[in-house]
Motif scaffolding. Structure first.
Motif, PDB file in Angstrom:
ATOM      1  N   LEU A 153       0.811  -1.208   0.000  1.00 37.47           N
ATOM      2  CA  LEU A 153       0.000   0.000   0.000  1.00 37.47           C
ATOM      3  C   LEU A 153       0.848   1.263   0.000  1.00 37.47           C
ATOM      4  O   LEU A 153       0.379   2.330  -0.371  1.00 37.47           O
ATOM      5  CB  LEU A 153      -0.922   0.016   1.235  1.00 37.47           C
ATOM      6  CG  LEU A 153      -1.986  -1.080   1.297  1.00 37.47           C
ATOM      7  CD1 LEU A 153      -2.689  -1.038   2.638  1.00 37.47           C
ATOM      8  CD2 LEU A 153      -2.990  -0.918   0.163  1.00 37.47           C
ATOM      9  N   ILE A 154       2.096   1.143   0.449  1.00 38.28           N
ATOM     10  CA  ILE A 154       2.971   2.312   0.485  1.00 38.28           C
ATOM     11  C   ILE A 154       3.395   2.639  -0.934  1.00 38.28           C
ATOM     12  O   ILE A 154       4.007   1.818  -1.614  1.00 38.28           O
ATOM     13  CB  ILE A 154       4.213   2.061   1.359  1.00 38.28           C
ATOM     14  CG1 ILE A 154       3.782   1.809   2.812  1.00 38.28           C
ATOM     15  CG2 ILE A 154       5.165   3.238   1.294  1.00 38.28           C
ATOM     16  CD1 ILE A 154       4.941   1.552   3.739  1.00 38.28           C
ATOM     17  N   ARG A 155       3.051   3.806  -1.354  1.00 31.43           N
ATOM     18  CA  ARG A 155       3.431   4.219  -2.700  1.00 31.43           C
ATOM     19  C   ARG A 155       4.943   4.416  -2.741  1.00 31.43           C
ATOM     20  O   ARG A 155       5.490   5.159  -1.931  1.00 31.43           O
ATOM     21  CB  ARG A 155       2.745   5.535  -3.069  1.00 31.43           C
ATOM     22  CG  ARG A 155       1.228   5.437  -3.094  1.00 31.43           C
ATOM     23  CD  ARG A 155       0.620   6.790  -3.366  1.00 31.43           C
ATOM     24  NE  ARG A 155      -0.826   6.724  -3.311  1.00 31.43           N
ATOM     25  CZ  ARG A 155      -1.622   7.790  -3.423  1.00 31.43           C
ATOM     26  NH1 ARG A 155      -1.074   8.978  -3.596  1.00 31.43           N
ATOM     27  NH2 ARG A 155      -2.926   7.664  -3.362  1.00 31.43           N
ATOM     28  N   PRO A 156       5.615   3.733  -3.639  1.00 35.64           N
ATOM     29  CA  PRO A 156       7.063   3.956  -3.711  1.00 35.64           C
ATOM     30  C   PRO A 156       7.337   5.415  -4.015  1.00 35.64           C
ATOM     31  O   PRO A 156       6.704   6.002  -4.881  1.00 35.64           O
ATOM     32  CB  PRO A 156       7.511   3.050  -4.866  1.00 35.64           C
ATOM     33  CG  PRO A 156       6.269   2.809  -5.669  1.00 35.64           C
ATOM     34  CD  PRO A 156       5.122   2.856  -4.710  1.00 35.64           C
TER      35      PRO A 156
ATOM     36  N   SER B 148       5.862   7.654   3.945  1.00 31.44           N
ATOM     37  CA  SER B 148       4.414   7.559   3.851  1.00 31.44           C
ATOM     38  C   SER B 148       3.819   7.563   5.258  1.00 31.44           C
ATOM     39  O   SER B 148       4.389   6.994   6.191  1.00 31.44           O
ATOM     40  CB  SER B 148       4.028   6.266   3.136  1.00 31.44           C
ATOM     41  OG  SER B 148       2.650   5.996   3.305  1.00 31.44           O
ATOM     42  N   PRO B 149       2.661   8.185   5.447  1.00 35.37           N
ATOM     43  CA  PRO B 149       2.016   8.147   6.768  1.00 35.37           C
ATOM     44  C   PRO B 149       1.586   6.744   7.173  1.00 35.37           C
ATOM     45  O   PRO B 149       1.282   6.496   8.343  1.00 35.37           O
ATOM     46  CB  PRO B 149       0.810   9.075   6.598  1.00 35.37           C
ATOM     47  CG  PRO B 149       0.566   9.135   5.126  1.00 35.37           C
ATOM     48  CD  PRO B 149       1.916   8.999   4.488  1.00 35.37           C
ATOM     49  N   LEU B 150       1.585   5.809   6.226  1.00 39.57           N
ATOM     50  CA  LEU B 150       1.201   4.424   6.544  1.00 39.57           C
ATOM     51  C   LEU B 150       2.334   3.645   7.197  1.00 39.57           C
ATOM     52  O   LEU B 150       2.089   2.628   7.858  1.00 39.57           O
ATOM     53  CB  LEU B 150       0.771   3.691   5.269  1.00 39.57           C
ATOM     54  CG  LEU B 150      -0.315   4.333   4.405  1.00 39.57           C
ATOM     55  CD1 LEU B 150      -0.606   3.457   3.205  1.00 39.57           C
ATOM     56  CD2 LEU B 150      -1.573   4.555   5.219  1.00 39.57           C
TER      57      LEU B 150
ATOM     58  N   GLU C 137      -5.026   8.923   2.587  1.00 40.59           N
ATOM     59  CA  GLU C 137      -4.105   8.184   1.730  1.00 40.59           C
ATOM     60  C   GLU C 137      -4.734   6.903   1.190  1.00 40.59           C
ATOM     61  O   GLU C 137      -4.494   6.518   0.047  1.00 40.59           O
ATOM     62  CB  GLU C 137      -2.846   7.837   2.529  1.00 40.59           C
ATOM     63  CG  GLU C 137      -1.820   7.013   1.788  1.00 40.59           C
ATOM     64  CD  GLU C 137      -0.902   7.841   0.922  1.00 40.59           C
ATOM     65  OE1 GLU C 137      -0.096   7.239   0.187  1.00 40.59           O
ATOM     66  OE2 GLU C 137      -0.985   9.073   0.960  1.00 40.59           O
ATOM     67  N   LEU C 138      -5.565   6.233   2.003  1.00 40.29           N
ATOM     68  CA  LEU C 138      -6.021   4.888   1.660  1.00 40.29           C
ATOM     69  C   LEU C 138      -7.402   4.818   1.014  1.00 40.29           C
ATOM     70  O   LEU C 138      -7.607   4.034   0.088  1.00 40.29           O
ATOM     71  CB  LEU C 138      -6.029   4.010   2.917  1.00 40.29           C
ATOM     72  CG  LEU C 138      -4.707   3.418   3.371  1.00 40.29           C
ATOM     73  CD1 LEU C 138      -4.913   2.543   4.595  1.00 40.29           C
ATOM     74  CD2 LEU C 138      -4.061   2.611   2.264  1.00 40.29           C
TER      75      LEU C 138
ATOM     76  N   ARG D  70     -14.053   3.047  -0.652  1.00 40.44           N
ATOM     77  CA  ARG D  70     -13.320   2.759  -1.880  1.00 40.44           C
ATOM     78  C   ARG D  70     -11.821   2.849  -1.588  1.00 40.44           C
ATOM     79  O   ARG D  70     -11.341   3.858  -1.074  1.00 40.44           O
ATOM     80  CB  ARG D  70     -13.671   3.766  -2.980  1.00 40.44           C
ATOM     81  CG  ARG D  70     -15.118   3.790  -3.395  1.00 40.44           C
ATOM     82  CD  ARG D  70     -15.282   4.710  -4.587  1.00 40.44           C
ATOM     83  NE  ARG D  70     -16.674   4.930  -4.918  1.00 40.44           N
ATOM     84  CZ  ARG D  70     -17.091   5.663  -5.947  1.00 40.44           C
ATOM     85  NH1 ARG D  70     -16.189   6.231  -6.742  1.00 40.44           N
ATOM     86  NH2 ARG D  70     -18.369   5.831  -6.190  1.00 40.44           N
ATOM     87  N   TRP D  71     -11.117   1.794  -1.927  1.00 40.00           N
ATOM     88  CA  TRP D  71      -9.665   1.789  -1.727  1.00 40.00           C
ATOM     89  C   TRP D  71      -9.005   2.508  -2.884  1.00 40.00           C
ATOM     90  O   TRP D  71      -9.219   2.175  -4.045  1.00 40.00           O
ATOM     91  CB  TRP D  71      -9.143   0.355  -1.607  1.00 40.00           C
ATOM     92  CG  TRP D  71      -9.753  -0.345  -0.428  1.00 40.00           C
ATOM     93  CD1 TRP D  71     -10.868  -1.117  -0.410  1.00 40.00           C
ATOM     94  CD2 TRP D  71      -9.297  -0.271   0.917  1.00 40.00           C
ATOM     95  NE1 TRP D  71     -11.143  -1.555   0.860  1.00 40.00           N
ATOM     96  CE2 TRP D  71     -10.182  -1.047   1.707  1.00 40.00           C
ATOM     97  CE3 TRP D  71      -8.219   0.371   1.542  1.00 40.00           C
ATOM     98  CZ2 TRP D  71     -10.030  -1.194   3.072  1.00 40.00           C
ATOM     99  CZ3 TRP D  71      -8.061   0.220   2.913  1.00 40.00           C
ATOM    100  CH2 TRP D  71      -8.955  -0.547   3.663  1.00 40.00           C
TER     101      TRP D  71
END
Length: 421
Positions: A293-296, A359-361, A388-389, A412-413
């Motif tokens: 889920l973490i956007r590179p 990322s905040p995740l 973010e999600l 919605r993801w």
């Protein structure tokens, strides 16, 4: 000036008012403590002499240093003002030189700066951690008001012991000292001898965010609820999200509730809606592939190379300034080269920001206990995770009677096919 001319003068409103009162006959004399308490600029003295001679106004001082009764008095006043003016200029020059030496030595001339000890150089770890955290969350997308609210709720205070406010936090985060940069007369002049509290690229991102001319500042207080201005009304917001109507919280005599910001419909309980949304998010973050889920950031960015290029550009700009002083290049060449160099530096800072800001995740994905980590996060960070999600729409419910209907909350993801938790 009244006739349209421009003059380079130090404007002293009280002095000008005094001259007007004397010239208008409202007052019939001027008594001062000392000459240098009245004038230090020869041109101001000449204006006073004109008024005194034209309207026959007596001018005296307690110390006897200012008298305009005779030609000898006027001549002595002119000599003494010239000497006082020179003394003021000498003092200003010495103070400016001392401040420049102070800046180059990394000293701070305005009390203890937040994040540092009294010497302005030694970093205080506890306060430095707050600066680093707030800077990163601001770059991730949190609002200044929400970050300041979190600091107040945690009981953290400023150097003066006052609760944090958005204005004071903005001033602290914009200090180049945080990125180990020395500032003199509002301009950065070099690297400081201490290490940075925040990476330079993060600091540049903070600068861009907080000084952007078109920056939108949300009116009112910071959001105090997870879904405020994030959840959307399903009746007013179409499925393609082409129009977004968000929810606000209505705090009545019973329980807080989300309410459509446009119409008084689709009211939902804050407690149960947030529990449902948070439950879906934490369940997803606890899965084995949550790291996906973490956007590179930007994996192809050559961070080391960009930093070397940034350093080289700054060195070249300094050398060009020296060349201009020696007459090797003209002013137009210097201006054009500086503009090109600064434009490239801005591009580099943006690329580095995308490569280094976490990322905040990440804290949730790396935590052993996702729920405990979530509960320990400040509200502004939790809102970043939601933003973010997922996209959340509150839909009309088909259930009759009272009670919470999970089917009326669409989640919605982002970046994935539409799904409902």
């Amino acid at each position: 000036m009244p006739d349209g001319r421009s003059e380079w003068r130090t404007f002293r409103p009280a002095f000008r008012e005094s001259l007007a009162l004397l010239a208008g006959g409202t007052h019939d004399g001027l008594l001062a403590l000392d000459l240098d308490r009245v004038v230090r600029d020869p041109r101001d003295l000449e204006d006073l002499i004109d008024v005194a001679e034209q309207f026959k106004i007596p001018v005296e001082s307690v110390t006897g240093s200012l008298r305009l009764a005779t030609d000898a008095d006027i001549t002595m006043a002119r000599v003494m003002v010239a000497m006082a003016n020179k003394s003021s200029r000498d003092t200003a020059r010495r103070v400016a030189a001392a401040r420049e030496r102070q800046a180059l030595a990394g000293q701070y001339g305005g009390g203890r700066p937040y994040g540092f000890e009294d010497d302005g150089r030694t970093i205080r770890p506890d306060e430095a951690a707050v600066i680093a955290e707030c800077s990163e969350r601001l770059v991730q997308g949190a609002s200044l008001r929400s970050v300041a609210l979190d600091l107040r709720q945690r009981g953290l205070v400023t150097v003066a012991g006052a609760p944090w406010r958005a204005e004071g936090l903005r001033e602290v985060l914009l200090r180049a000292r945080n990125a180990a940069r020395i500032v003199y007369r509002g301009e950065e002049i070099g690297d400081a001898p201490w290490g940075p509290i925040v990476p330079l690229e993060t600091f540049r991102a903070v600068q861009r965010i907080l000084t952007e001319p078109g920056r939108v500042i949300n009116p009112g207080a910071a959001p105090k609820w997870l879904g405020s201005r994030l959840y959307m009304c399903g009746a007013c917001t179409p499925e393609d999200l082409s129009v977004r109507v968000t929810y606000h919280v209505r705090v009545g005599s019973r329980v807080p509730a989300y309410r459509c910001g446009d119409k008084a419909h689709l009211v939902r309980s804050v407690k149960y809606t947030d529990q449902y949304v948070v439950g879906a998010i934490l369940k997803r973050l606890a899965e084995d592939d949550a790291a996906d889920l973490i956007r590179p950031a930007v994996p192809e960015v050559n961070v080391k190379g960009l930093r070397a290029e940034r350093k080289a550009i700054r060195k070249n700009l300094d050398e060009m300034a020296a060349d201009k002083a020696l007459g090797l290049i003209d002013r137009g060449q210097l201006i054009a080269a500086t503009a090109a160099g600064q434009a490239r530096l801005t591009e580099i800072e943006r690329e580095l920001q995308a490569a280094v800001v976490n990322s905040p995740l990440r804290p949730l994905i790396e935590a052993e206990d996702v729920r405990a980590m979530w509960d320990g996060l400040p509200l502004s960070h939790q809102r970043l995770v939601v933003k973010e999600l997922v996209t959340v729409r509150i839909l009309p419910t088909g259930r009759k009677g009272r009670g919470f209907d999970p089917a009326a909350v669409e989640i919605r993801w982002k970046g994935r096919p539409r799904a409902t938790a």
